[in-house]
Design a protein around this motif. Structure first.
Motif, mmCIF file in Angstrom:
data_model
loop_
_atom_site.group_PDB
_atom_site.id
_atom_site.type_symbol
_atom_site.label_atom_id
_atom_site.label_comp_id
_atom_site.label_asym_id
_atom_site.label_seq_id
_atom_site.Cartn_x
_atom_site.Cartn_y
_atom_site.Cartn_z
ATOM 1 N N MET A 135 -14.682 -12.487 24.939
ATOM 2 C CA MET A 135 -15.693 -11.446 24.936
ATOM 3 C C MET A 135 -17.233 -12.010 25.022
ATOM 4 O O MET A 135 -17.618 -12.358 23.603
ATOM 5 C CB MET A 135 -15.639 -10.510 23.947
ATOM 6 C CG MET A 135 -16.716 -9.470 23.819
ATOM 7 S SD MET A 135 -16.577 -7.967 24.966
ATOM 8 C CE MET A 135 -15.005 -7.455 24.569
ATOM 9 N N TRP A 191 -10.011 -3.877 22.495
ATOM 10 C CA TRP A 191 -10.197 -5.374 22.683
ATOM 11 C C TRP A 191 -9.100 -5.906 21.606
ATOM 12 O O TRP A 191 -8.565 -6.934 21.586
ATOM 13 C CB TRP A 191 -11.663 -5.657 22.218
ATOM 14 C CG TRP A 191 -11.840 -6.784 21.570
ATOM 15 C CD1 TRP A 191 -12.504 -7.159 20.377
ATOM 16 C CD2 TRP A 191 -11.975 -8.012 22.226
ATOM 17 N NE1 TRP A 191 -12.752 -8.400 20.198
ATOM 18 C CE2 TRP A 191 -12.261 -9.234 21.465
ATOM 19 C CE3 TRP A 191 -11.642 -8.476 23.368
ATOM 20 C CZ2 TRP A 191 -12.579 -10.367 21.425
ATOM 21 C CZ3 TRP A 191 -11.693 -9.779 23.657
ATOM 22 C CH2 TRP A 191 -12.089 -10.835 22.758
ATOM 23 N N PHE A 237 -17.561 -3.347 29.133
ATOM 24 C CA PHE A 237 -16.153 -3.922 28.587
ATOM 25 C C PHE A 237 -15.007 -3.100 29.586
ATOM 26 O O PHE A 237 -14.892 -1.774 29.735
ATOM 27 C CB PHE A 237 -15.596 -3.650 27.387
ATOM 28 C CG PHE A 237 -14.282 -4.039 26.925
ATOM 29 C CD1 PHE A 237 -13.918 -5.251 27.305
ATOM 30 C CD2 PHE A 237 -13.451 -3.277 26.047
ATOM 31 C CE1 PHE A 237 -12.450 -5.608 26.920
ATOM 32 C CE2 PHE A 237 -12.180 -3.598 25.901
ATOM 33 C CZ PHE A 237 -11.877 -4.869 26.031
#
Length: 310
Positions: A122, A137, A101
């Motif tokens: 995602m 996130w 990520f």
């Protein structure tokens, strides 16, 4: 006659026309008007006027006004490159694992999209994020962006993702190796797959597979699948576009209109940062993007750049 570009390769454009037919076209006279710092006059999703000269061939006369674009800085040509146009929304695909990520990549991608909604997807959600990664996130959701976690491998939340796409044109963009084209395969037709590839173990980044943007349709879902990239440089634009990708800044008032939030006195954003009301990493991401645009601005036009800030 009017039509929409569904494919663009080496100055040859596949156009879906209003008469229901598909035409292979070139630009009449080989050139269309370009804006300053613009590399390519046409991209997938552009609406154009063209004239057929056979049953399946034609010449493009003009490009209609765009309602939205996704464009990035082409470092080799030193110009803005439009990747997709006239989409209703952009789905920026990231992954939880291989490649890891990268929130600053997301920040850059959000800055590259204008005139449309943004969804952050995602993929590989069957892998766990670290505590910090999860907080970063979740922050996008708090900022007002649509976010969804899916797994192309297990099928988790794929149907929910489809629901977000129905009735709209969506451009899929993302870092190489995040599984973007695999997701498009699952959504459009699991039996007809584009070529996908493995992850580079050395760099934990994907190898390029899709090498040009393509338009896909299934029922009421329309997708522009764009090439995966290892890095994303923001386009050379009015600095206001950069601020649009950081909506949390608008909650704080600055002493001066057009404040760049870098070193001006009375900056509400800097004060909010000191009070931990703005995420530090997001602010650092903004500073890096601001400086990258400033550094690319030619010396002769830096006055124009400063005026755009005011």
């Amino acid at each position: 006659m009017l039509g929409t570009i569904h494919r663009a390769i080496n100055n040859l454009y596949t156009i879906a026309a209003e008469d229901g037919k598909t035409y292979s076209c070139k630009i009449k006279g080989k050139k269309l008007p370009l804006e300053e710092y613009e590399y390519n006059p046409l991209a997938v999703g552009d609406n154009v006027e063209f004239t057929p000269y056979s049953d399946n061939e034609g010449l493009i006369l003009s490009r209609l006004d765009r309602k939205s674009v996704f464009r990035r800085w082409n470092i080799k040509l030193e110009k803005n490159q439009t990747i997709a146009a006239n989409m209703d929304q952009v789905a920026i695909v990231t992954s939880a694992y291989e490649p890891p990520f990268r929130p600053r990549f997301l920040d850059r991608a959000l800055t590259c999209a204008s005139g449309c909604d943004k969804i952050i997807v995602m993929n590989k959600c069957d892998f766990d994020l670290t505590e910090y990664e999860f907080e970063r996130w979740a922050l996008y959701h708090k900022l007002g962006y649509k976010i969804i976690a899916v797994s192309a491998k297990t099928g988790e939340n794929i149907e929910q993702l489809k629901d977000l796409l129905r009735g709209k044109v969506t451009a899929f963009v993302g870092q190489s190796g995040v599984g973007k084209s695999t997701l498009v395969n699952l959504i459009i037709d699991p039996e007809v797959k584009q070529v996908t590839n493995e992850i580079s173990e050395k760099y934990q980044r994907g190898r390029h597979t899709t090498n040009h943007a393509l338009w896909f349709e299934r029922d009421d879902i329309k997708i522009i699948d764009t090439p995966g990239v290892r890095e994303m440089l923001v386009p050379l634009e009015d600095v206001k576009l950069l601020s649009d990708a950081f909506p949390e800044f608008s909650n704080f008032k600055c002493a001066y209109n057009g404040c760049s939030h870098i070193d001006e006195p009375g900056c509400g954003v800097k004060a909010a940062l000191d009070e931990e009301k703005i995420d530090f990493d997001r602010y650092e991401s903004y500073v890096h993007l601001f400086e990258s645009i400033k550094e690319r601005t030619p010396q002769w036009s830096r006055t124009k750049f400063r005026k755009n800030k005011q």
